[in-house]
Write an enzyme that holds these catalytic residues in place. Structure first.
Site, PDB file in Angstrom:
ATOM      1  N   CYS A 113       0.810  -1.233   0.000  1.00  0.00           N
ATOM      2  CA  CYS A 113       0.000   0.000   0.000  1.00  0.00           C
ATOM      3  C   CYS A 113       0.836   1.273   0.000  1.00  0.00           C
ATOM      4  CB  CYS A 113      -0.947   0.001   1.185  1.00  0.00           C
ATOM      5  SG  CYS A 113      -2.104  -1.363   1.110  1.00  0.00           S
ATOM      6  N   HIS A 250      -3.377   7.266   2.906  1.00  0.00           N
ATOM      7  CA  HIS A 250      -3.744   5.973   2.341  1.00  0.00           C
ATOM      8  C   HIS A 250      -5.137   5.615   2.849  1.00  0.00           C
ATOM      9  CE1 HIS A 250      -3.862   1.894   1.158  1.00  0.00           C
ATOM     10  NE2 HIS A 250      -3.605   1.386   2.337  1.00  0.00           N
ATOM     11  N   ASN A 280      -9.912  -0.140  -0.156  1.00  0.00           N
ATOM     12  CA  ASN A 280      -8.444  -0.068  -0.100  1.00  0.00           C
ATOM     13  C   ASN A 280      -7.870  -0.539  -1.436  1.00  0.00           C
ATOM     14  OD1 ASN A 280      -5.717  -0.392   0.307  1.00  0.00           O
ATOM     15  ND2 ASN A 280      -5.927  -1.414   2.299  1.00  0.00           N
TER      16      ASN A 280
HETATM   17  N1  ACO Z   1     -18.058  -8.876   8.746  1.00  0.00           N
HETATM   18  C1  ACO Z   1     -18.503  -9.172   9.979  1.00  0.00           C
HETATM   19  N2  ACO Z   1     -17.683  -9.534  10.986  1.00  0.00           N
HETATM   20  C2  ACO Z   1     -16.366  -9.580  10.714  1.00  0.00           C
HETATM   21  C3  ACO Z   1     -15.830  -9.287   9.419  1.00  0.00           C
HETATM   22  C4  ACO Z   1     -16.748  -8.910   8.420  1.00  0.00           C
HETATM   23  N3  ACO Z   1     -16.351  -8.590   7.162  1.00  0.00           N
HETATM   24  N4  ACO Z   1     -14.490  -9.421   9.466  1.00  0.00           N
HETATM   25  C5  ACO Z   1     -14.180  -9.788  10.722  1.00  0.00           C
HETATM   26  N5  ACO Z   1     -15.320  -9.900  11.478  1.00  0.00           N
HETATM   27  C6  ACO Z   1     -15.428 -10.262  12.883  1.00  0.00           C
HETATM   28  C7  ACO Z   1     -14.249 -11.052  13.388  1.00  0.00           C
HETATM   29  O1  ACO Z   1     -14.406 -12.422  13.111  1.00  0.00           O
HETATM   30  C8  ACO Z   1     -14.292 -10.766  14.868  1.00  0.00           C
HETATM   31  O2  ACO Z   1     -15.289 -11.595  15.442  1.00  0.00           O
HETATM   32  P1  ACO Z   1     -15.098 -12.198  16.928  1.00  0.00           P
HETATM   33  O3  ACO Z   1     -14.999 -11.008  17.838  1.00  0.00           O
HETATM   34  O4  ACO Z   1     -16.314 -13.018  17.108  1.00  0.00           O
HETATM   35  O5  ACO Z   1     -13.819 -12.981  16.869  1.00  0.00           O
HETATM   36  C9  ACO Z   1     -14.809  -9.315  14.948  1.00  0.00           C
HETATM   37  O6  ACO Z   1     -15.418  -9.071  13.675  1.00  0.00           O
HETATM   38  C10 ACO Z   1     -13.708  -8.302  15.199  1.00  0.00           C
HETATM   39  O7  ACO Z   1     -12.610  -8.567  14.316  1.00  0.00           O
HETATM   40  P2  ACO Z   1     -11.328  -7.649  14.292  1.00  0.00           P
HETATM   41  O8  ACO Z   1     -10.409  -8.168  13.237  1.00  0.00           O
HETATM   42  O9  ACO Z   1     -10.785  -7.526  15.685  1.00  0.00           O
HETATM   43  O10 ACO Z   1     -11.974  -6.244  13.852  1.00  0.00           O
HETATM   44  P3  ACO Z   1     -11.310  -4.826  13.709  1.00  0.00           P
HETATM   45  O11 ACO Z   1     -12.110  -3.843  14.455  1.00  0.00           O
HETATM   46  O12 ACO Z   1      -9.828  -4.860  13.983  1.00  0.00           O
HETATM   47  O13 ACO Z   1     -11.526  -4.490  12.157  1.00  0.00           O
HETATM   48  C11 ACO Z   1     -10.192  -4.445  10.135  1.00  0.00           C
HETATM   49  C12 ACO Z   1     -10.926  -5.305  11.171  1.00  0.00           C
HETATM   50  C13 ACO Z   1     -11.217  -3.584   9.446  1.00  0.00           C
HETATM   51  C14 ACO Z   1      -9.503  -5.361   9.149  1.00  0.00           C
HETATM   52  C15 ACO Z   1      -9.155  -3.528  10.832  1.00  0.00           C
HETATM   53  O14 ACO Z   1      -8.422  -4.286  11.766  1.00  0.00           O
HETATM   54  C16 ACO Z   1      -8.183  -2.871   9.865  1.00  0.00           C
HETATM   55  O15 ACO Z   1      -8.547  -1.991   9.112  1.00  0.00           O
HETATM   56  N6  ACO Z   1      -6.891  -3.224   9.912  1.00  0.00           N
HETATM   57  C17 ACO Z   1      -5.827  -2.524   9.174  1.00  0.00           C
HETATM   58  C18 ACO Z   1      -5.826  -2.815   7.698  1.00  0.00           C
HETATM   59  C19 ACO Z   1      -4.671  -2.068   7.054  1.00  0.00           C
HETATM   60  O16 ACO Z   1      -4.430  -0.914   7.326  1.00  0.00           O
HETATM   61  N7  ACO Z   1      -3.879  -2.740   6.235  1.00  0.00           N
HETATM   62  C20 ACO Z   1      -2.676  -2.086   5.715  1.00  0.00           C
HETATM   63  C21 ACO Z   1      -2.739  -1.777   4.330  1.00  0.00           C
HETATM   64  S1  ACO Z   1      -3.180  -3.132   3.297  1.00  0.00           S
HETATM   65  C22 ACO Z   1      -1.835  -3.602   2.253  1.00  0.00           C
HETATM   66  O17 ACO Z   1      -0.717  -3.235   2.444  1.00  0.00           O
HETATM   67  C23 ACO Z   1      -2.107  -4.569   1.129  1.00  0.00           C
END
Ligand code: ACO
Length: 323
Positions: A113, A250, A280
């Site tokens: 990214c 980003h 993204n």
């Molecule tokens: N729909 C519904 N529920 C979901 C989904 C979904 N699409 N995805 C995950 N959940 C659930 C999980 O299973 C978990 O359930 P549980 O509590 O029963 O175990 C719950 O939601 C919480 O999951 P988390 O992963 O802790 O959720 P979080 O609030 O962290 O959000 C997210 C997830 C959106 C991915 C966030 O962590 C994020 O944006 N991370 C950073 C991404 C990023 O910046 N990447 C870098 C760039 S990408 C690149 O370089 C290619």
């Protein structure tokens, strides 16, 4: 003093829109969860056969048309991508041919990214040191090609697109500084763990090619790291938070964007947000946001723009630009 200045931008998005409601039909997810956790409402997905180079070409043709620049006058092409058309030749070489450019250096940069910030940083050094006068800098992806559409933790996040900028040597301040970093120590938190040298996985779709991410861990590191890069960039330029007119981040997650804006004491009205409609798009995300900021007239000549990104590697970077 010699600077590189942005003389124009362009962008391209696939026509196909996939909304959160569309994803509700194929995944155990909800529009509410996706919007609350990420800020994304919809994203664009490349059509069958539409490649990274196709999107890059469209974005580049737009910037060439807007600026009236002759492609033969460009001395360097740097393209950020994690989803190249082929293993080789590079997508930059394919693009160079399609645009009718002369035999200038053309290469890809893979920094996930952070790809566009890395590409801009490289091109800026060449312009600054006098090696080239004009460079085309591109970020382009078809990231949906490597998604596992049954994995709700990644399928709702990523999307396709391309953005491009032409930079040119100038005595007037333009790119004030760029800062790029990497830490390969957390590679397993965000990766696609197959490849030519490591090999592909027998019996899995596309040989196991898919995005793997421990989202909540990546989230924490991203917020911390982006806070540090903001400080580093301001310090390097002897600037204060109040000197930044626009944050062009980003577009991975609205909550990460808000955390960086807070760090800068910046109201969200001064932050370019496209994540709700683009998702993204990895390397394409910053140039897509930059193009939106410029083409809608939000950003004015003379204003200070802070571009930043964080991605797989981990890689991260920032560019401070006097537009
Ligand atoms: N729909 C519904 N529920 C979901 C989904 C979904 N699409 N995805 C995950 N959940 C659930 C999980 O299973 C978990 O359930 P549980 O509590 O029963 O175990 C719950 O939601 C919480 O999951 P988390 O992963 O802790 O959720 P979080 O609030 O962290 O959000 C997210 C997830 C959106 C991915 C966030 O962590 C994020 O944006 N991370 C950073 C991404 C990023 O910046 N990447 C870098 C760039 S990408 C690149 O370089 C290619």
């Amino acid at each position: 003093m010699r600077y590189s200045r942005i003389i124009g931008t362009g962008s391209a998005l696939p026509e196909k829109v996939v909304t959160n409601h569309d994803l509700e039909k194929i995944l155990d997810t909800s529009d509410t969860w996706i919007r609350e956790r990420t800020g994304i409402s919809e994203r664009r997905v490349a059509a069958d056969g539409q490649t990274t180079c196709d999107l890059a070409e469209q974005a580049c043709k737009q910037v060439l048309e807007r600026t009236g620049v002759d492609p033969k006058s460009i001395d360097l092409l740097v393209l950020g991508t994690t989803t190249p058309n082929l293993i080789f030749p590079s997508t930059a070489c394919l693009l160079q041919d399609r645009l009718g450019m002369q035999e200038c250096a053309a290469f890809d940069v893979n920094a996930a990214c952070s790809g566009f910030i890395y590409a801009l940083s490289v091109a800026d050094q060449f312009v600054r040191n006098g090696t080239v006068k004009r460079a085309l800098v591109v970020g382009a992806e078809t990231l949906t090609r490597m998604l596992d559409w049954s994995d709700r933790s990644t399928a709702v996040l990523f999307a396709d697109g391309a953005g491009a900028a032409i930079i040119e040597a100038s005595d007037e301040p333009g790119v004030l500084s760029t800062h790029i970093h990497a830490n390969g120590g957390h590679a397993n938190l965000l990766c696609a763990d197959v490849g030519v040298s490591e090999g592909f996985k027998q019996g899995e779709p596309r040989g196991g090619l898919k995005v793997l991410m421990t989202g909540n861990e990546v989230f924490k590191v991203a917020v911390r790291t982006l806070g540090r890069i903001v400080d580093e960039t301001l310090e390097a330029n002897n600037m204060d938070k109040a000197d930044i007119d626009w944050l062009i981040p980003h577009q991975a997650n609205l909550r990460i964007i808000q955390a960086t804006a807070k760090k800068l004491n910046m109201p969200m009205e001064r932050v370019i947000v496209t994540v709700h409609k683009h998702g993204n798009t990895s390397s394409a995300s910053v140039p897509l946001a930059l193009d939106e900021a410029i083409s809608t007239g939000q950003v004015k000549r003379g204003e200070n723009l802070l571009l930043e990104a964080f991605g797989g590697g981990f890689t991260w970077g920032a560019a401070l630009i006097r537009y």
